[in-house]
Design a protein around this motif. Structure first.
Motif, short mmCIF file in Angstrom:
data_model
loop_
_atom_site.label_atom_id
_atom_site.label_comp_id
_atom_site.label_asym_id
_atom_site.label_seq_id
_atom_site.Cartn_x
_atom_site.Cartn_y
_atom_site.Cartn_z
N VAL A 1 -2.64 3.62 -2.77
CA VAL A 1 -1.15 3.60 -3.10
C VAL A 1 -0.64 2.80 -4.13
O VAL A 1 0.39 3.28 -5.02
CB VAL A 1 -0.66 3.01 -1.69
CG1 VAL A 1 0.74 2.58 -1.65
CG2 VAL A 1 -1.03 3.86 -0.56
N GLN A 2 -1.00 1.72 -4.33
CA GLN A 2 -0.61 1.04 -5.46
C GLN A 2 -0.54 1.86 -6.86
O GLN A 2 0.29 1.68 -7.84
CB GLN A 2 -1.28 -0.15 -5.67
CG GLN A 2 -1.25 -1.20 -4.57
CD GLN A 2 0.40 -1.11 -4.01
OE1 GLN A 2 1.04 -1.27 -4.65
NE2 GLN A 2 0.34 -1.00 -2.58
N ALA B 1 5.43 7.15 -7.98
CA ALA B 1 5.58 7.72 -6.92
C ALA B 1 6.69 6.59 -6.05
O ALA B 1 6.72 5.51 -6.58
CB ALA B 1 4.22 7.85 -5.73
N ARG B 2 7.37 7.09 -5.09
CA ARG B 2 8.27 6.30 -4.36
C ARG B 2 7.81 5.84 -2.79
O ARG B 2 7.52 7.09 -2.48
CB ARG B 2 9.61 6.68 -4.28
CG ARG B 2 10.77 5.87 -3.53
CD ARG B 2 12.15 6.41 -4.03
NE ARG B 2 12.33 7.55 -3.38
CZ ARG B 2 12.73 8.10 -2.26
NH1 ARG B 2 13.12 6.86 -1.40
NH2 ARG B 2 13.12 9.21 -1.65
N ALA B 3 7.72 4.84 -2.32
CA ALA B 3 7.29 4.84 -0.94
C ALA B 3 8.51 4.92 -0.29
O ALA B 3 9.45 3.88 -0.19
CB ALA B 3 6.45 3.50 -0.78
N ASP C 1 8.05 11.94 -4.90
CA ASP C 1 7.84 11.73 -6.36
C ASP C 1 6.45 11.84 -6.81
O ASP C 1 6.26 11.02 -7.71
CB ASP C 1 8.75 10.77 -6.95
CG ASP C 1 10.26 10.77 -6.40
OD1 ASP C 1 10.55 11.92 -6.19
OD2 ASP C 1 10.77 9.76 -6.23
N ILE D 1 1.92 4.37 -6.77
CA ILE D 1 3.38 3.76 -7.06
C ILE D 1 3.34 3.42 -8.65
O ILE D 1 4.53 3.70 -9.29
CB ILE D 1 3.49 2.59 -6.07
CG1 ILE D 1 3.72 3.03 -4.83
CG2 ILE D 1 4.87 1.66 -6.87
CD1 ILE D 1 3.92 1.84 -3.80
N LEU E 1 4.91 8.78 0.69
CA LEU E 1 5.06 8.67 -0.80
C LEU E 1 5.77 10.12 -1.21
O LEU E 1 5.18 10.98 -0.91
CB LEU E 1 3.88 8.38 -1.47
CG LEU E 1 2.99 7.09 -1.21
CD1 LEU E 1 1.72 7.21 -1.92
CD2 LEU E 1 3.87 5.96 -1.57
N THR F 1 2.11 12.33 1.73
CA THR F 1 2.70 12.47 0.50
C THR F 1 3.69 13.71 1.13
O THR F 1 3.31 14.45 1.83
CB THR F 1 1.87 12.92 -0.77
OG1 THR F 1 1.11 14.20 -0.29
CG2 THR F 1 0.87 11.80 -1.29
N GLY G 1 3.71 1.56 2.18
CA GLY G 1 3.13 0.99 0.82
C GLY G 1 2.68 -0.03 0.77
O GLY G 1 2.42 -0.71 -0.27
N HIS G 2 2.15 -0.78 1.90
CA HIS G 2 1.59 -2.27 1.66
C HIS G 2 0.81 -2.40 3.16
O HIS G 2 0.76 -1.92 4.09
CB HIS G 2 2.77 -3.12 1.78
CG HIS G 2 3.78 -2.95 3.03
ND1 HIS G 2 3.33 -3.47 4.12
CD2 HIS G 2 4.85 -2.27 3.27
CE1 HIS G 2 4.40 -3.67 4.97
NE2 HIS G 2 5.28 -2.57 4.55
N THR H 1 2.54 5.14 5.72
CA THR H 1 3.16 5.33 4.29
C THR H 1 3.78 6.74 4.11
O THR H 1 2.62 7.62 4.59
CB THR H 1 2.23 4.60 3.30
OG1 THR H 1 1.80 3.16 3.56
CG2 THR H 1 2.71 4.90 1.90
#
Length: 486
Positions: free
Chosen positions: A343-344, A351-353, A372, A347, A370, A390, A357-358, A368
């Motif tokens: 994930v990180q 990418a946008r969450a 973009d 991003i 994601l 995604t 995202g955490h 999550t």
């Protein structure tokens, strides 16, 4: 080490099961619950010695088990199913403690399915036949002969159900079995050993060796006496198993990773499509079949995302023993690190969450989504095996199919559309072992199951399971040449 531990009030033996007896090891490994990180117990850690002993026990037991009548094998498998049904509550709470999946799912679906696995293949065995056929007056007769000792290596995300999905047809076919359960979730396999013994399964027909694949895997898969290997897990491990088996030309069945798509067309029932998408968070995303790549037709993408976000906000994440919980923890700190790394990196790459995202406290990862994301990005191409989806858009049917097929995997696919003709066109082009249309995770043991490309080799289920676990033999008999002994 102690021979037994108590898990949520249930006594579980920590030793291997070899030749109908409990066998200890000099070393142990620590089993930890993903729910709260607490130590469950120390489990016998197998070495090549225990692996060789288990294969030897399976070899010794094979001739008698192979000669056992179909009716008797079926009876014993039904007796195992009876034992499972009597202990559903115990199996459910132990597995929830061990792997963090929902207790309510184990009670109502997973453990009943374990019993069903045994009953289905017991019953199928009794109907297994191929109609004799004629070749220029000669009669062809097909038999399914037991192949020999089978090594079964199973994963941690649905430990007992996926183990018995392999054990049941292997035993029904007349093979003996060595099971190597995942080291993160060994406990219900040990309980199954007790259940099979109580059901009267002969010693050596089922053997269980616990431990790390890196320490015992080669001893199990390279033994020339092993005649079948079935594995569910990762592609890299499958490659190592294949190399090990190659020297003996041992047939393999491999069910591997997935990066499955969910195609949502503008003519779909949007609420249904959103429900299907949110369902992909089941078991904290630890499902090989999960449609983690959501592909949405451009005109409805904004509305789909809005409804998805609203629906996902209602997910209850927490203790899997709580009836109100929808998804529990991820299996292991190492897996959590892997998920967050994916994930990180995504991003950081742009990418946008939309949600999540955490990490959360403990071994829990926020569901999550994601956007973009580029088609050739790691997050789109590689299996995460966590609650991470995604979302990409498409404008034409051909583009949707192209995006769906553009990975090295081919395990499953899901299509949401209101157009029956479109469904037919699209499913015909998708590279996948299973395709669902306007539904998800509907599975019947009669159906072939497996993956294409890097998602696997072979198919199991119904006759396909027996085709794998048996040596098929065709006997051709001439119409003449018989002597009269009257």
């Amino acid at each position: 080490m102690t021979d037994k531990i108590t898990v949520a009030g249930v006594s579980v033996d920590t030793r291997h099961w070899i030749g109908g007896e409990r066998v200890a090891s000099a070393g142990t490994f620590t089993d930890v619950s993903p729910i709260d990180g607490s130590v469950i117990g120390e489990i016998a850690r197998g070495t090549a010695t225990e692996a060789a002993a288990a294969v030897a026990a399976a070899k010794a037991a094979f001739p008698a088990w192979a000669a056992t009548s179909r009716a008797e094998r079926a009876r014993l498998l039904h007796a195992v199913a009876d034992g499972v049904e009597k202990r559903i509550e115990e199996l459910a709470i132990v597995e929830t403690t061990d792997n963090g999946a929902l207790l309510r799912s184990h009670r109502r679906g997973v453990m009943p399915r374990v019993a069903h696995n045994f009953r289905f293949f017991a019953d199928w065995l009794l109907t297994l036949e191929h109609e004799d056929f004629d070749t220029r007056g000669h009669t062809n007769h097909v038999d399914w002969d037991p192949a020999g000792p089978s090594v079964l290596i199973t994963p941690w995300n649905a430990p007992l159900m996926l183990s018995t999905w392999k054990i049941a047809p292997a035993l029904a076919a007349g093979n003996t079995v060595v099971l190597k359960p995942a080291e993160w979730t060994p406990l219900t396999a040990s309980l199954l050993a007790d259940i099979t013994a109580e059901a009267g399964l002969p010693a050596g027909v089922l053997n269980i060796v616990q431990g790390y694949g890196s320490e015992i895997g080669d001893a199990l898969t390279s033994d020339p006496g092993v005649r079948r290997i079935s594995f569910t897990g990762s592609v890299p491990t499958a490659k190592r198993i294949s190399a090990s088996a190659a020297a003996n030309l041992t047939p393999l069945s491999l069910e591997l990773g997935g990066k499955s798509p969910l195609l949502v067309f503008a003519d779909a029932d949007l609420d249904l499509a959103v429900d299907l998408a949110v369902e992909q968070y089941d078991n904290a995303g630890q499902v090989c079949l999960a449609a983690t790549r959501i592909l949405v037709e451009e005109p409805i993408a904004e509305e789909f995302t809005r409804r998805f976000t609203q629906k996902a906000a209602g997910i209850v994440q927490g203790d899997p023993r709580d009836e109100a919980t929808d998804i529990g923890p991820n299996i292991h700190p190492r897996q959590l690190e892997k998920i967050d790394g994916f994930v990180q990196r995504a991003i950081a790459a742009g990418a946008r969450a939309v949600i999540g995202g955490h990490r959360k406290d403990g071994q829990y990862y926020a569901p999550t989504l994601l956007t973009d994301v580029a088609q050739d990005s790691e997050i789109v191409q590689e299996e995460v095996f966590g609650p991470v989806l995604t979302l990409q858009t498409f404008t034409t049917e051909d583009e949707a199919v192209g995006l769906a097929n553009d990975t090295r995997f081919g395990l499953a696919a899901t299509v949401a559309t209101g157009d029956k003709e479109r469904a037919g066109r699209v499913t015909a082009q998708l590279v996948a072992g299973t395709v669902w249309v306007n539904c998800f995770f509907v599975r019947d043991l009669q159906a072939p199951f497996g993956g294409s490309r890097h998602s696997g080799v072979g198919r199991e289920g119904g006759n396909w399971s027996f085709d794998f676990y048996c040596d098929l033999k065709n006997t051709v008999t001439a119409p003449k040449g018989w002597k009269d002994h009257g």
